[in-house]
Write an enzyme that holds these catalytic residues in place. Structure first.
Site, mmCIF file in Angstrom:
data_model
loop_
_atom_site.group_PDB
_atom_site.id
_atom_site.type_symbol
_atom_site.label_atom_id
_atom_site.label_comp_id
_atom_site.label_asym_id
_atom_site.label_seq_id
_atom_site.Cartn_x
_atom_site.Cartn_y
_atom_site.Cartn_z
ATOM 1 C CE LYS A 168 1.864 -79.459 -19.234
ATOM 2 N NZ LYS A 168 0.470 -79.998 -19.262
ATOM 3 C CD GLU A 197 -3.177 -65.406 -24.139
ATOM 4 O OE1 GLU A 197 -3.684 -64.933 -23.094
ATOM 5 O OE2 GLU A 197 -3.707 -66.284 -24.831
ATOM 6 C CB CYS A 249 -7.396 -65.349 -21.358
ATOM 7 S SG CYS A 249 -7.137 -65.552 -23.113
HETATM 8 P P1 ADP Z 1 -5.488 -73.577 -15.419
HETATM 9 O O1 ADP Z 1 -5.576 -73.350 -13.948
HETATM 10 O O2 ADP Z 1 -6.458 -72.814 -16.184
HETATM 11 O O3 ADP Z 1 -5.405 -75.026 -15.791
HETATM 12 P P2 ADP Z 1 -2.675 -73.270 -15.654
HETATM 13 O O4 ADP Z 1 -1.890 -72.030 -15.856
HETATM 14 O O5 ADP Z 1 -2.507 -73.999 -14.365
HETATM 15 O O6 ADP Z 1 -4.151 -72.880 -15.902
HETATM 16 O O7 ADP Z 1 -2.399 -74.320 -16.820
HETATM 17 C C1 ADP Z 1 -2.023 -74.000 -18.115
HETATM 18 C C2 ADP Z 1 -0.961 -74.975 -18.552
HETATM 19 O O8 ADP Z 1 0.160 -74.817 -17.697
HETATM 20 C C3 ADP Z 1 -1.338 -76.455 -18.456
HETATM 21 O O9 ADP Z 1 -0.794 -77.152 -19.554
HETATM 22 C C4 ADP Z 1 -0.704 -76.882 -17.158
HETATM 23 O O10 ADP Z 1 -0.410 -78.257 -17.088
HETATM 24 C C5 ADP Z 1 0.579 -76.073 -17.179
HETATM 25 N N1 ADP Z 1 1.212 -75.870 -15.872
HETATM 26 C C6 ADP Z 1 0.625 -75.827 -14.652
HETATM 27 N N2 ADP Z 1 1.541 -75.670 -13.676
HETATM 28 C C7 ADP Z 1 2.756 -75.608 -14.285
HETATM 29 C C8 ADP Z 1 4.111 -75.473 -13.829
HETATM 30 N N3 ADP Z 1 4.402 -75.371 -12.533
HETATM 31 N N4 ADP Z 1 5.095 -75.439 -14.743
HETATM 32 C C9 ADP Z 1 4.830 -75.537 -16.059
HETATM 33 N N5 ADP Z 1 3.586 -75.689 -16.548
HETATM 34 C C10 ADP Z 1 2.550 -75.734 -15.691
#
Ligand code: ADP
Length: 501
Positions: free
Chosen positions: A191, A267, A301
């Site tokens: 994803k 990570e 990061c």
């Molecule tokens: P940022 O705020 O930098 O976008 P995130 O950690 O929110 O960082 O996003 C990193 C990845 O995690 C993206 O692909 C995002 O869609 C996904 N993501 C965000 N929320 C969730 C969740 N609840 N469960 C699984 N994946 C998630």
């Protein structure tokens, strides 16, 4: 005397993109089950690039089924050397399309084209080739046990792996995830981040072309709380690999625990101390600290976002850093001379501006930059998500900008007096991703790099990455190590076989 003017470098043309982008499941390019799609946006202009199929639980279910079928089919039976050959072919295909991929990355993410071409693409290629080499070398061993037995270990793939990646280095994060997963014989469902799905889809297309069997690679674009959550909590996914914020990492790990206890590697974020001693080569430290913070619009990061400078050289350092930062070329990411493009999204731009305001309010000294969009921007970029390169001095440990991950072009300079003090302050964070130390004193370099609690410590350099160098976090910066030989462990189950003889 006549002088010849250097011809101005030509702007690189943004790539043409299909208006509708489907997702890849089981070797087929399909719309989402719900029929929904979402817009991906050019952060330099705020304009929609195209519509992308929006995956959700139903699409993740189909992708996981396809990946399982591939594991039980030709992929599961393929020779390890065959997997290596396919990874090399994928690298060749990426190389043959590198201009297009670089331009697509710049369009979707906003990073300068020079960075896409000279940093992201070479590192991506190196990563796939490195793991192509590992495909037939990840083997178990025999070992003696008491009694009359023949005993050995087998390194088997974990199975179907879910991979969730962020938007800051889309191509490279995909390579870090796909390289070791495929080398070890797993099938996968990726994803990509909702902000930057385009290069992942293009690389998936290349993977199909070079002959990865159907279902080995599935790409389901969509949002975190829907598609991402469905992947992390899926009962038939054997492992989840995640890169993103620490808070989201906790959600992913909880989902893994509450479903089938799938293997987890994370990570996550950082607030890396970059320590400059007075006996360092100051000009080299300026270069390194500038690059280590501003590279990729500060969206790293590992950004050296707590820049500790020894009191004796503090004023000189600040003066030189300010001069250098003022000259940073911010603007059109498709111009080859641009050093800084827009932030990835409006949300990130607003978040960074919020941190700048808090920094001012809490008493840090704003030397340059701030909340304004750079005045040099042309009209077409007026709605882009730009943030001026910003430098704060007189930053204290307890300030918000010294504690929270800003993920933007905002430098915080802190003053220190001696080695013990800076080690203690450097470690005063729940993060532990990276750190750096600048000094000509060998003993001091070794002492400080051993004392700092971080997964990577750079000495007299910054942001040196290589597919062979393990990468990951101490403390709340993550679990597990990507890259290098260590990443094979993330994608391997060790089976012990003991046979009576
Ligand atoms: P940022 O705020 O930098 O976008 P995130 O950690 O929110 O960082 O996003 C990193 C990845 O995690 C993206 O692909 C995002 O869609 C996904 N993501 C965000 N929320 C969730 C969740 N609840 N469960 C699984 N994946 C998630």
């Amino acid at each position: 005397m006549t002088t010849t003017a250097t011809p101005a470098k030509a702007r690189v043309n943004p790539p043409k993109v299909k208006a509708q982008q489907p997702m890849l499941i089981g070797g087929k390019w399909v719309a989402s089950v719900s029929g929904k799609s979402f817009s991906t946006v050019d952060p330099a202009t705020g304009q929609t690039i195209c519509e992308v199929a929006e995956g959700d639980k139903a699409d993740i279910d189909l992708a996981v089924k396809a990946a399982r079928l591939a594991m039980d089919g030709p992929w599961g039976r393929m020779n390890a050397s065959g997997r290596g050959r396919l990874l090399n072919k994928l690298a060749d295909a990426i190389e043959a399309n590198k201009e297009e991929l670089a331009a697509l990355e710049t369009l979707d993410n906003g990073k300068p084209i020079a960075d896409s071409l000279n940093a992201d693409l070479p590192l991506t290629l190196q990563c796939y080739r490195y793991y192509a080499g590992w495909a037939d070398k990840n083997h178990g061993s025999t070992f003696p046990v008491d009694g009359s037995f023949f005993s050995y270990t087998r390194h088997e793939p974990v199975g179907v792996v879910g991979q969730i990646i962020p938007w800051n280095f889309p191509l490279l994060m995909q390579a870090w995830k796909w390289g070791p997963a495929l080398a070890c014989g797993n099938s996968l469902v990726l994803k990509p981040a909702e902000q930057t799905p385009l290069t992942a889809l293009k690389v998936a297309e290349l993977a199909q072309e070079v002959g990865f069997p159907d279902g080995v690679i599935n790409v389901v674009p969509g949002f975190g709380p829907t598609a991402g959550a469905a992947l992390a909590s899926h009962m038939n996914v054997d492992k989840i690999a995640f890169t993103g914020e620490t808070g989201t990492g906790k959600i992913v790990m909880t989902a893994a625990a509450n479903s089938n206890l799938k293997r987890v590697s994370l990570e996550l974020g950082g607030k890396s101390p970059n320590v400059v001693f007075a006996d360092a080569d100051i000009d080299a430290a300026i270069e390194g600290a500038y690059f280590g913070l501003f590279f990729n619009q500060g969206q790293c990061c590992v950004a050296g976002s707590r820049l500790f400078v020894e009191e004796k050289v503090y004023d000189e350092f600040v003066e030189k850093m300010t001069r250098k930062t003022k000259a940073r070329r911010v603007g059109d990411p498709f111009h080859p001379d641009t050093e800084q493009g827009p932030q990835v999204s409006k949300e990130q731009q607003d978040r960074i501006r919020g941190f700048i305001e808090v920094g001012k309010k809490e008493g840090a000294r704003l030397l340059i930059g701030g909340a304004d969009v750079p005045s040099s921007l042309s009209a077409v970029h007026a709605n882009g998500y730009f943030v001026e390169p910003t430098v704060f001095t007189d930053v204290r440990d307890e300030m918000t900008i010294a504690q929270e991950e800003i993920f933007g072009p905002v430098m915080s300079i802190l003053k220190f007096k001696d080695v013990n003090e800076v080690i203690e302050r450097g470690n005063r964070t729940f993060y532990g991703l990276a750190a750096a130390v600048w000094t000509k004193d060998l003993q001091k370099a070794i002492r400080v790099s051993h004392a700092l609690k971080a997964g990577t410590v750079w000495v007299n350099c910054y942001d040196v990455f290589d597919a062979a160098a393990p990468f990951g976090g101490f403390k709340m910066s993550g679990i597990g190590r990507e890259l290098g030989q260590y990443a094979l462990q993330l994608y391997t189950e060790v089976k012990t076989v003991i046979m009576a003889v």
